[in-house]
Write a protein that holds these residues in place. Structure first.
Motif, PDB file in Angstrom:
ATOM      1  N   LEU A 183       0.850  -1.202   0.000  1.00  0.00           N
ATOM      2  CA  LEU A 183       0.000   0.000   0.000  1.00  0.00           C
ATOM      3  C   LEU A 183       0.874   1.236   0.000  1.00  0.00           C
ATOM      4  O   LEU A 183       1.662   1.449   0.933  1.00  0.00           O
ATOM      5  N   TYR A 243       0.655   5.347  -0.340  1.00  0.00           N
ATOM      6  CA  TYR A 243      -0.208   6.530  -0.415  1.00  0.00           C
ATOM      7  C   TYR A 243       0.555   7.688  -1.060  1.00  0.00           C
ATOM      8  O   TYR A 243       1.678   8.004  -0.641  1.00  0.00           O
ATOM      9  N   GLY A 265      -8.855   9.280   3.626  1.00  0.00           N
ATOM     10  CA  GLY A 265      -8.087   8.106   4.054  1.00  0.00           C
ATOM     11  C   GLY A 265      -6.728   8.440   4.637  1.00  0.00           C
ATOM     12  O   GLY A 265      -6.007   7.549   5.072  1.00  0.00           O
ATOM     13  N   GLY A 266      -6.372   9.715   4.640  1.00  0.00           N
ATOM     14  CA  GLY A 266      -5.085  10.125   5.209  1.00  0.00           C
ATOM     15  C   GLY A 266      -5.296  11.385   6.035  1.00  0.00           C
ATOM     16  O   GLY A 266      -6.261  11.485   6.784  1.00  0.00           O
ATOM     17  N   ASP A 278      -5.477   8.100   0.699  1.00  0.00           N
ATOM     18  CA  ASP A 278      -5.604   6.723   0.235  1.00  0.00           C
ATOM     19  C   ASP A 278      -6.119   6.748  -1.208  1.00  0.00           C
ATOM     20  O   ASP A 278      -7.240   7.206  -1.452  1.00  0.00           O
ATOM     21  N   LYS A 310      -7.357   4.568  -2.917  1.00  0.00           N
ATOM     22  CA  LYS A 310      -8.588   3.787  -3.134  1.00  0.00           C
ATOM     23  C   LYS A 310      -9.829   4.630  -2.801  1.00  0.00           C
ATOM     24  O   LYS A 310     -10.899   4.419  -3.319  1.00  0.00           O
ATOM     25  N   SER A 354       1.425  -0.127   4.397  1.00  0.00           N
ATOM     26  CA  SER A 354       0.955  -1.485   4.680  1.00  0.00           C
ATOM     27  C   SER A 354       1.838  -2.210   5.681  1.00  0.00           C
ATOM     28  O   SER A 354       1.670  -3.405   5.911  1.00  0.00           O
ATOM     29  N   ARG A 363      -4.732   1.468  11.481  1.00  0.00           N
ATOM     30  CA  ARG A 363      -5.047   2.086  10.190  1.00  0.00           C
ATOM     31  C   ARG A 363      -6.158   1.325   9.469  1.00  0.00           C
ATOM     32  O   ARG A 363      -7.059   1.911   8.887  1.00  0.00           O
ATOM     33  N   ASP A 386      -9.760   2.687   8.285  1.00  0.00           N
ATOM     34  CA  ASP A 386     -10.249   2.583   6.902  1.00  0.00           C
ATOM     35  C   ASP A 386     -11.763   2.366   6.858  1.00  0.00           C
ATOM     36  O   ASP A 386     -12.425   2.764   5.906  1.00  0.00           O
TER      37      ASP A 386
END
Ligand SMILES: Cc1cc2nc3c(=O)[nH]c(=O)nc-3n(C[C@H](O)[C@H](O)[C@H](O)COP(=O)(O)OP(=O)(O)OC[C@H]3O[C@@H](n4cnc5c(N)ncnc54)[C@H](O)[C@@H]3O)c2cc1C
Length: 358
Positions: free
Chosen positions: A167, A169, A194-195, A213, A215, A247, A322, A326
């Motif tokens: 992962l 970012y 996401g961050g 993130d 995603k 990750s 984390r 999410d």
């Protein structure tokens, strides 16, 4: 060219590894593709004080040796961090940090390596591995040990058959001029899905940026960044983009005579994105292990056991936290409720890589 150790990358991980294995008959070559070490700055420039590091990594020792920062490399000090929820509620966590001049800090770490006896070649790239020989832009280099300290997209890792962090970012940062609140601020919610986005006051302005993130937010990093700075009263210089590995550590950090250190090994903290301290802690362990290995007292694999003993527990906890975050990061309402439920104490534990449900 033949050397004992080839270190790819002169960031905090590579320079610290080189510092602790060079000299005393060990021939170390450090290469970096950058023309100028430490520039461009792809960093928020926050370095936790050494006492914070002991609380995050209680099994670590003698961190003063690594983290006593000369005052000329510090552009500010901070005693706390304000975590700002999507609805604007502020949770003030005590957390002591130096605000670095990272451009100079990385040069300082490289100089410590050179002072210890390492050779440094800038503007020199690692290209690949062929029959155990490193191909570089200065020609082939045969080394007994090769250290991949070349960041989250480590080519060294891939060439050696090791994995890159899963992962990654995107993060954008800049040196901003303007008037800023004197507190370090981290903003959560759709400003940085996401961050988080940050303003970190320093001499002459602030380091301003965000990471998110990919995603959750499908737009470009620059788009997210422009949207955030558009709300601030500032001008931006040196806007750069980087990658934060989120990750946790890669499954294996040693393969044959290749070892991975720092972001290349996924050793950044997933709840705060910080990776300078972990890169340096791992770099010291790597350097000492290489020395032992070359003197015949330990295997290179010992590096993995040693860094895991000190850092794996907190790094895994931060990845778990984390992952829980999410679940609420997609909704500002849920994220605000989760921050409220955790409160200052829970958030404080999260940024220190401690479990939040205890
Ligand atoms: C925007 C942003 C903000 C951040 N803010 C913070 C923060 O405030 N505090 C914190 O602790 N951490 C922060 N981090 C994370 C931190 O910057 C990294 O974790 C840290 O730099 C890791 O050090 P490293 O030595 O492993 O990698 P790097 O610092 O990335 O160094 C890798 C080096 O390898 C070189 N290299 C790469 N490929 C090659 C090649 N093929 N050949 C030769 N050289 C190569 C690069 O030029 C680079 O100099 C931030 C990261 C980003 C992206």
């Amino acid at each position: 060219m033949d050397v004992d150790v080839l270190v790819v990358g002169a960031g905090p991980a590579g320079s610290t590894t080189a510092r602790f294995c060079a000299g005393d008959g060990v021939d170390v070559l450090v290469i970096d593709r950058r023309k100028e070490i430490g520039y461009p700055v792809q960093c928020g420039e926050m370095l936790p004080h050494v006492e914070e590091m002991y609380t995050i990594f209680p099994r670590s020792e003698q961190l003063e040796e690594l983290f006593t920062v000369p005052p000329q490399l510090v552009d500010g000090e901070s005693d706390h961090v304000d975590l700002v929820s999507p609805g604007g509620r502020t949770y003030r966590c005590c957390f002591k940090s130096h605000i670095l001049d990272r451009r100079s800090f990385d040069k300082h770490l490289a100089k410590l390596a050179v002072d210890a006896g390492a050779r440094l070649e800038t503007d020199t790239s690692f290209l690949g591995l062929k029959d155990d020989v490193a191909e570089t832009t200065m020609g082939p280099v045969k080394a007994k040990v090769i250290v991949g300290a070349d960041g989250p997209n480590s080519r060294t890792a891939r060439q050696a058959g090791l994995r890159n962090p899963g992962l990654r970012y995107p993060a954008v940062t800049c040196q901003a001029k303007g008037r800023f609140d004197p507190a370090v601020k981290m903003y959560f919610g759709n400003v940085a899905p996401g961050g988080y986005a940050w303003t970190i006051p320093k001499r002459g302005g602030a380091n301003v940026g965000l990471g998110f993130d990919p995603k959750v937010f499908k737009g470009s990093p620059r788009e997210a960044f422009d949207r955030f700075v558009g709300k601030l009263d500032c001008t931006c210089e040196d806007v750069t983009m980087g990658i934060v590995p989120m990750s946790g550590p890669v499954p294996s950090t040693v393969m044959g005579n290749v070892m991975l250190v720092g972001d290349a090994a996924g050793q950044a903290m997933a709840t705060n994105g910080g990776g300078i301290p972990t890169a340096m802690i791992a770099g010291r362990i790597a350097g000492r292990t290489i020395r032992g290995h070359l003197k015949g007292t330990c295997a290179l694999e010992e590096y993995e056991r040693r860094w895991k003993e000190v850092m794996l527990g907190p790094l895994r906890t931060s990845v778990r936290t984390r992952r829980m975050a999410d679940m609420v990061f997609g909704s500002d309402r849920l994220l605000g409720a989760a921050m409220f439920a955790l409160g200052r104490r829970g958030l404080d534990r999260a940024i220190r890589c401690k479990g939040v449900l205890l």
